[in-house]
Design a protein around this motif. Structure first.
Motif, mmCIF file in Angstrom:
data_model
loop_
_atom_site.group_PDB
_atom_site.id
_atom_site.type_symbol
_atom_site.label_atom_id
_atom_site.label_comp_id
_atom_site.label_asym_id
_atom_site.label_seq_id
_atom_site.Cartn_x
_atom_site.Cartn_y
_atom_site.Cartn_z
ATOM 1 N N VAL A 75 4.686 -5.196 7.344
ATOM 2 C CA VAL A 75 3.913 -6.430 7.475
ATOM 3 C C VAL A 75 3.077 -6.644 6.222
ATOM 4 C CG1 VAL A 75 2.226 -7.685 8.846
ATOM 5 C CG2 VAL A 75 3.811 -6.105 9.965
ATOM 6 N N PHE A 76 3.257 -7.814 5.607
ATOM 7 C CA PHE A 76 2.517 -8.189 4.411
ATOM 8 C C PHE A 76 1.211 -8.866 4.794
ATOM 9 C CE2 PHE A 76 1.787 -11.999 1.700
ATOM 10 C CZ PHE A 76 1.325 -11.351 0.569
ATOM 11 N N LEU A 77 0.110 -8.400 4.212
ATOM 12 C CA LEU A 77 -1.181 -9.022 4.466
ATOM 13 C C LEU A 77 -1.966 -9.035 3.165
ATOM 14 C CD1 LEU A 77 -3.181 -10.270 6.434
ATOM 15 C CD2 LEU A 77 -4.027 -7.984 6.932
ATOM 16 N N PRO A 104 -5.136 -11.324 15.104
ATOM 17 C CA PRO A 104 -4.246 -12.084 15.997
ATOM 18 C C PRO A 104 -2.888 -12.370 15.350
ATOM 19 C CG PRO A 104 -6.454 -12.999 16.050
ATOM 20 C CD PRO A 104 -6.432 -12.013 14.917
ATOM 21 N N TRP A 105 -2.903 -12.694 14.058
ATOM 22 C CA TRP A 105 -1.647 -12.961 13.347
ATOM 23 C C TRP A 105 -0.795 -11.704 13.250
ATOM 24 C CZ3 TRP A 105 0.518 -10.963 8.877
ATOM 25 C CH2 TRP A 105 1.633 -11.654 8.380
ATOM 26 N N LYS A 122 -10.107 -4.937 15.694
ATOM 27 C CA LYS A 122 -9.790 -6.110 16.507
ATOM 28 C C LYS A 122 -10.552 -7.326 15.980
ATOM 29 C CE LYS A 122 -8.739 -3.455 20.673
ATOM 30 N NZ LYS A 122 -7.291 -3.630 20.465
ATOM 31 N N GLU A 123 -10.187 -8.488 16.497
ATOM 32 C CA GLU A 123 -10.720 -9.744 15.985
ATOM 33 C C GLU A 123 -12.245 -9.802 16.023
ATOM 34 O OE1 GLU A 123 -9.903 -14.546 16.567
ATOM 35 O OE2 GLU A 123 -9.242 -13.115 18.093
ATOM 36 N N ASN A 124 -12.845 -9.174 17.026
ATOM 37 C CA ASN A 124 -14.302 -9.256 17.181
ATOM 38 C C ASN A 124 -15.047 -8.075 16.567
ATOM 39 O OD1 ASN A 124 -13.438 -7.337 18.967
ATOM 40 N ND2 ASN A 124 -14.697 -8.031 20.680
ATOM 41 N N GLU A 125 -14.351 -7.209 15.826
ATOM 42 C CA GLU A 125 -14.973 -6.015 15.247
ATOM 43 C C GLU A 125 -15.231 -6.219 13.752
ATOM 44 O OE1 GLU A 125 -13.486 -2.280 17.898
ATOM 45 O OE2 GLU A 125 -12.022 -3.070 16.474
ATOM 46 N N ARG A 126 -16.427 -5.872 13.323
ATOM 47 C CA ARG A 126 -16.784 -6.018 11.913
ATOM 48 C C ARG A 126 -17.528 -4.782 11.424
ATOM 49 N NH1 ARG A 126 -16.623 -11.490 10.179
ATOM 50 N NH2 ARG A 126 -18.162 -11.104 8.540
ATOM 51 N N GLN A 152 3.059 -11.001 14.736
ATOM 52 C CA GLN A 152 4.205 -10.504 13.970
ATOM 53 C C GLN A 152 4.829 -9.284 14.645
ATOM 54 O OE1 GLN A 152 5.147 -12.558 11.499
ATOM 55 N NE2 GLN A 152 3.304 -13.635 12.224
ATOM 56 N N LEU A 153 3.994 -8.429 15.205
ATOM 57 C CA LEU A 153 4.491 -7.237 15.889
ATOM 58 C C LEU A 153 5.318 -7.618 17.116
ATOM 59 C CD1 LEU A 153 1.353 -4.905 15.733
ATOM 60 C CD2 LEU A 153 3.369 -4.862 14.253
ATOM 61 N N LYS A 154 4.865 -8.628 17.848
ATOM 62 C CA LYS A 154 5.609 -9.075 19.035
ATOM 63 C C LYS A 154 6.927 -9.720 18.659
ATOM 64 C CE LYS A 154 1.598 -9.758 22.047
ATOM 65 N NZ LYS A 154 0.775 -10.740 22.795
#
Length: 212
Positions: A9-11, A191-192, A85-89, A196-198
């Motif tokens: 996966v490219f990010l 989320p993106w 996760k999306e809500n973790e910083r 991609q994993l799914k």
């Protein structure tokens, strides 16, 4: 051992050069970073090397172009690392670790072993002063104030590991100074990534995450 096909996966948020460098770090202990992957990316006759990290038994996250590769089965020396996760910083002052292969100095000294360096999360304003393109939502400002430790000249593709989770990917720095550096913020893209994993495999594959 029979290899399995793995999604790469490219990010990335900026154009990348696919090689990783660690300055002022140390040699990583054997098997201490079991999620790290060394990748060789071929583009015509050219081959470049970079890092990546295993986020699922069938998926590697990296700064290389998306594709697939062959990987041997998961064992005690090959493990996954959880991603934010999306809500973790991460917080300013958090001490994180980055691992990679490549140059260990500005002179271009190469390393044939995995190196690692500890870097602190910095205030976003520090990066904003050097770049008008810095975006807090998708980027993390990281570095060592003394300019003695850094990733260098591009991207290793490896993770910024904070509190046993991958929170960032080395994105880019500045030619004239080692501090600060900009990392891609994984939580913003989580989320993106899951999408991609799914798409690659709808069946949930269990993973036993790496932990110190």
């Amino acid at each position: 051992v029979r290899p399995q096909t793995v999604l790469l996966v490219f990010l990335s948020i900026v154009p990348q050069q696919c090689f990783g460098q660690i300055i002022g770090g140390r040699k990583a202990d054997a098997h201490s970073r079991p999620y790290m992957a060394y990748l060789e990316i071929k583009n015509g006759r050219n081959t470049t090397a970079c890092g990546g990290f295993l986020i699922r038994p069938d998926a590697v996250l990296s700064a290389a172009e998306q594709g697939s590769l062959e990987l041997t089965e998961i064992n005690e020396n090959v493990q996954c690392i959880s991603i934010a996760k999306e809500n973790e910083r991460v917080r300013v002052g958090d001490l994180c670790t980055v691992s990679g292969w490549g140059w260990t100095s500005k002179a271009g000294d190469m390393s044939d072993v995995l190196m690692e360096v500890a870097l602190k999360v910095q205030y976003a304003e520090i990066c904003e002063q050097l770049s008008n393109n810095f975006q807090c939502q998708s980027m993390i400002c990281v570095g060592d104030e003394e300019e003695e430790k850094a990733t260098y000249k591009g991207d290793s593709g490896g993770p910024l590991v904070c509190n046993k989770k991958a929170h960032g990917i080395v994105s880019h720095g500045y030619e004239d100074c080692l501090f600060p550096e900009i990392f891609t913020r994984i939580s913003h893209f989580e989320p993106w990534i899951q999408k991609q994993l799914k798409r690659f495999s709808r069946k949930a594959i269990p993973c036993f995450p790496f932990s110190d």
